[in-house]
Design an enzyme around this catalytic site. Structure first.
Site, PDB file in Angstrom:
ATOM      1  N   GLY A  17       0.799  -1.139  -0.106  1.00 41.20           N
ATOM      2  CA  GLY A  17      -0.145  -0.081  -0.109  1.00 41.20           C
ATOM      3  C   GLY A  17       0.931   1.362  -0.029  1.00 41.20           C
ATOM      4  O   GLY A  17       1.719   1.477  -0.692  1.00 41.20           O
ATOM      5  N   TYR A 152     -10.100   4.548  16.026  1.00 42.53           N
ATOM      6  CA  TYR A 152      -9.172   5.047  14.488  1.00 42.53           C
ATOM      7  C   TYR A 152      -9.215   6.516  14.639  1.00 42.53           C
ATOM      8  O   TYR A 152      -8.003   7.135  14.298  1.00 42.53           O
ATOM      9  CB  TYR A 152      -9.894   4.379  13.479  1.00 42.53           C
ATOM     10  CG  TYR A 152      -8.909   4.650  12.236  1.00 42.53           C
ATOM     11  CD1 TYR A 152      -7.739   4.034  12.005  1.00 42.53           C
ATOM     12  CD2 TYR A 152      -9.439   5.585  11.242  1.00 42.53           C
ATOM     13  CE1 TYR A 152      -6.926   4.343  10.786  1.00 42.53           C
ATOM     14  CE2 TYR A 152      -8.827   5.886  10.163  1.00 42.53           C
ATOM     15  CZ  TYR A 152      -7.461   5.271   9.854  1.00 42.53           C
ATOM     16  OH  TYR A 152      -6.694   5.741   8.747  1.00 42.53           O
TER      17      TYR A 152
END
Length: 260
Positions: A17, A152
């Site tokens: 990624g 998060y």
């Protein structure tokens, strides 16, 4: 001449990624790259393919950061890129009412603690030379609330704020060690594949996911990597404690024209 010629750069979460794209971009600019990842098999494979060094690292482990410091006691750039969303093992409640304390701690141990440990390592590894660049990979989610991913969002907000504390601390010491944060929104990496699939409706699904984004598309890992090259290089020498947002205009406001 590359922008990062002969600079020693450590990138966490570099096996895939955005992290892998950063390693690729740094190497193209002449850097010596240490790709780190908790996944040793994928990390070694990625490093071998790119032609850079590999070091296995769990960013939530102080002992493993100490081992990295023993192996690389002096560096020029650190990218704190490794992170988790909390959904890696499948759907689970992450809203403020139903999230478990264990899940809250798990996300923060990687994202928040990992950022703290990485910044501390970098300051110690850069202060002898008195120069360096620390790049913390936050998120658009660190700038706004995310009801379904509370841990998060909070962890990415912590990374954003800690970047400023680190920047100010380094400046107080008289060091030219800079610390900035990067805030990507929807970046097309493998994390989206389970949601998008490979069926005939893939394009429609992609369009729906970025319908509220003014530029009407996903960002690319390469675009995030280009921002990191800028922050790592002398081109951003007067930039510290700042934020770079890559969100296709999402936080700029509404692209819609007001009604008559």
């Amino acid at each position: 001449m590359g922008k990062l010629d002969d600079m020693l750069c450590v990138v966490t979460g570099g096996a895939r990624g955005i992290g892998k794209a950063i390693c690729t971009a740094f190497l193209a600019e002449g850097a010596r790259v240490v790709l780190t990842d908790i996944d040793e098999d994928e990390g070694r494979k990625a490093a071998a393919g790119l032609g850079c060094s590999f070091h296995c690292l769990d960013v939530a482990s102080e002992a493993e950061w100490d081992a990295l410091a023993a192996a690389f006691p002096a560096i020029d750039v650190l990218v704190n890129n490794a992170g988790i969303t909390g959904f890696e093992d499948g759907p689970a409640p992450h809203d403020p009412e139903n999230a478990s304390l264990a899940e809250w701690h798990r996300v923060h141990s990687v994202n928040t603690d990992g950022c703290f440990l990485g910044c501390r390592y970098a300051l110690r590894a850069m202060k002898a030379k008195g120069t360096g660049s620390i790049i913390n990979m936050s998120s658009r989610s660190g700038l706004v609330g995310i009801p379904g991913a509370a841990a998060y969002a909070a962890s990415k907000a912590a990374m954003r704020n800690h970047s400023k504390s680190v920047a100010l601390y380094a400046a107080q010491q008289g060091w030219a060690i800079r610390c900035n944060s990067v805030h990507p929104a929807a970046i097309l990496t493998d994390i989206w594949e389970p949601m998008l699939g490979d069926g005939p409706d893939r394009d429609a699904k992609m369009a729906a996911l970025v319908a509220d984004t003014p530029l009407k598309r996903f960002g690319t890992a390469e675009e995030v990597a280009a921002a990191c090259v800028y922050l790592a290089s002398a081109d951003s020498g007067y930039m510290t404690g700042a934020e770079l947002t890559l969100d296709g205009g999402l936080l700029a406001g509404s692209a819609a024209s007001p009604g008559s």
